[in-house]
Design a protein around this motif. Structure first.
Motif, short mmCIF file in Angstrom:
data_model
loop_
_atom_site.label_atom_id
_atom_site.label_comp_id
_atom_site.label_asym_id
_atom_site.label_seq_id
_atom_site.Cartn_x
_atom_site.Cartn_y
_atom_site.Cartn_z
N ALA A 1 30.77 42.26 44.32
CA ALA A 1 31.93 42.78 45.08
C ALA A 1 32.59 41.67 45.89
O ALA A 1 33.82 41.57 45.97
CB ALA A 1 31.49 43.92 45.99
N TRP A 2 31.76 40.82 46.50
CA TRP A 2 32.27 39.69 47.28
C TRP A 2 33.09 38.76 46.38
O TRP A 2 34.17 38.31 46.77
CB TRP A 2 31.10 38.96 47.91
CG TRP A 2 31.52 37.82 48.79
CD1 TRP A 2 31.69 36.53 48.43
CD2 TRP A 2 31.83 37.89 50.17
NE1 TRP A 2 32.09 35.78 49.48
CE2 TRP A 2 32.19 36.60 50.59
CE3 TRP A 2 31.83 38.93 51.11
CZ2 TRP A 2 32.55 36.31 51.90
CZ3 TRP A 2 32.20 38.62 52.40
CH2 TRP A 2 32.54 37.33 52.79
N ALA A 3 32.59 38.48 45.20
CA ALA A 3 33.30 37.59 44.26
C ALA A 3 34.61 38.21 43.83
O ALA A 3 35.65 37.54 43.77
CB ALA A 3 32.41 37.29 43.05
N VAL A 4 34.58 39.53 43.49
CA VAL A 4 35.81 40.21 43.07
C VAL A 4 36.82 40.20 44.21
O VAL A 4 38.00 39.92 44.02
CB VAL A 4 35.51 41.65 42.59
CG1 VAL A 4 36.78 42.44 42.43
CG2 VAL A 4 34.73 41.60 41.29
N GLN A 5 36.34 40.50 45.41
CA GLN A 5 37.23 40.50 46.57
C GLN A 5 37.79 39.11 46.80
O GLN A 5 38.97 38.94 47.12
CB GLN A 5 36.47 40.99 47.82
CG GLN A 5 37.30 41.09 49.06
CD GLN A 5 38.37 42.17 48.99
OE1 GLN A 5 38.38 43.02 48.10
NE2 GLN A 5 39.30 42.11 49.91
N ARG B 1 40.52 38.46 44.36
CA ARG B 1 41.75 39.17 44.76
C ARG B 1 42.44 38.44 45.91
O ARG B 1 43.65 38.31 45.91
CB ARG B 1 41.41 40.60 45.18
CG ARG B 1 41.23 41.52 43.98
CD ARG B 1 41.06 42.99 44.34
NE ARG B 1 41.87 43.42 45.45
CZ ARG B 1 41.48 44.32 46.35
NH1 ARG B 1 40.28 44.84 46.28
NH2 ARG B 1 42.28 44.69 47.32
N LYS B 2 41.66 37.97 46.87
CA LYS B 2 42.25 37.23 47.99
C LYS B 2 42.87 35.92 47.50
O LYS B 2 43.96 35.56 47.93
CB LYS B 2 41.19 36.91 49.07
CG LYS B 2 40.72 38.09 49.83
CD LYS B 2 41.85 38.67 50.66
CE LYS B 2 41.34 39.88 51.42
NZ LYS B 2 42.41 40.64 51.99
N ASN B 3 42.18 35.25 46.60
CA ASN B 3 42.74 34.01 46.03
C ASN B 3 44.04 34.32 45.29
O ASN B 3 45.00 33.55 45.36
CB ASN B 3 41.74 33.32 45.11
CG ASN B 3 40.63 32.64 45.87
OD1 ASN B 3 40.77 32.38 47.06
ND2 ASN B 3 39.53 32.35 45.21
N ALA B 4 44.06 35.44 44.55
CA ALA B 4 45.28 35.83 43.85
C ALA B 4 46.40 36.13 44.85
O ALA B 4 47.56 35.72 44.65
CB ALA B 4 45.02 37.03 42.95
N ASP B 5 46.04 36.83 45.94
CA ASP B 5 47.04 37.11 46.99
C ASP B 5 47.53 35.82 47.63
O ASP B 5 48.73 35.65 47.87
CB ASP B 5 46.45 38.03 48.07
CG ASP B 5 46.27 39.46 47.59
OD1 ASP B 5 46.86 39.81 46.54
OD2 ASP B 5 45.55 40.22 48.27
N ILE B 6 46.62 34.91 47.89
CA ILE B 6 47.00 33.62 48.50
C ILE B 6 47.88 32.83 47.54
O ILE B 6 48.91 32.28 47.94
CB ILE B 6 45.74 32.82 48.90
CG1 ILE B 6 45.06 33.49 50.10
CG2 ILE B 6 46.10 31.37 49.21
CD1 ILE B 6 43.70 32.92 50.45
#
Length: 189
Positions: A27-31, A34-39
């Motif tokens: 879950a941490w990796a997926v999150q 997603r954060k990297n994609a948002d960034i």
């Protein structure tokens, strides 16, 4: 070999904690992805906004430079016109003075002078009466002197008019007063 129940419970607990840790790590990796994609998405938006701002700044600079170039060209045109007018006036003045010096052009001014009163000149001390005009011819030097005064005044007027034209051209092209220059959007657009 059989495991005792306590060992089985411990093994289940360890496996449960391990599975929980694996799920949390996943879950941490997926999150994180997603954060990297948002960034990355935000960085792309910032890059687009920066490029748009740079393009707008370049466009504004181009328009300001065009306005300055137009003003400079108009000022040069006014300067050239003034130079031509001065050269034409100097040529006209030199032609006039040459005519005065040669005697081809004679200048005179009206004066009030004693005029004979009649056939016998009995009243020789009387001044000219209305309708009568006595004239005095100017010497070429006096005519040239008066023409120099008039030419200096004309030149000053030409210079003042050229200065007014230059000011108006700058005001129109660069909008010296508190308005935006012609064709330029308001600051911050």
């Amino acid at each position: 070999m059989t495991l005792t129940e306590s060992w089985r419970t411990r093994l289940r607990a360890v496996l449960g904690v391990g599975m929980l840790a694996a799920v949390a790590a996943a879950a941490w990796a997926v999150q994180g992805w997603r954060k990297n994609a948002d960034i990355d998405h935000l960085k792309a938006e910032i890059a687009v906004a920066n490029q748009a701002a740079a393009d707008a700044r370049a466009d504004r600079t181009r328009r300001v430079l065009e306005a300055e170039r137009g003003a400079r060209d108009e000022i040069q045109s006014i300067s050239d016109k003034l130079t031509k007018e001065r050269d034409d006036a100097l040529h006209e003045k030199n032609t006039f003075i040459a005519g005065v010096r040669s005697g081809a052009i004679r200048l005179s001014v009206p004066v009030i002078a004693p005029v004979p009163a009649g056939a016998g000149c009995a009243d020789s001390g009387a001044l000219g009466r209305p309708g009568q005009e006595a004239r005095a011819e100017l010497t070429p030097a006096a005519a040239e002197f008066l023409d120099d005064i008039a030419a200096e005044g004309d030149d000053a007027i030409r210079q003042a008019n050229a200065l007014i034209d230059a000011y108006n051209a700058l005001r129109k092209n660069l909008n010296v007063q508190a308005h935006e220059p012609t064709g330029l959007p308001a600051q911050g657009d």
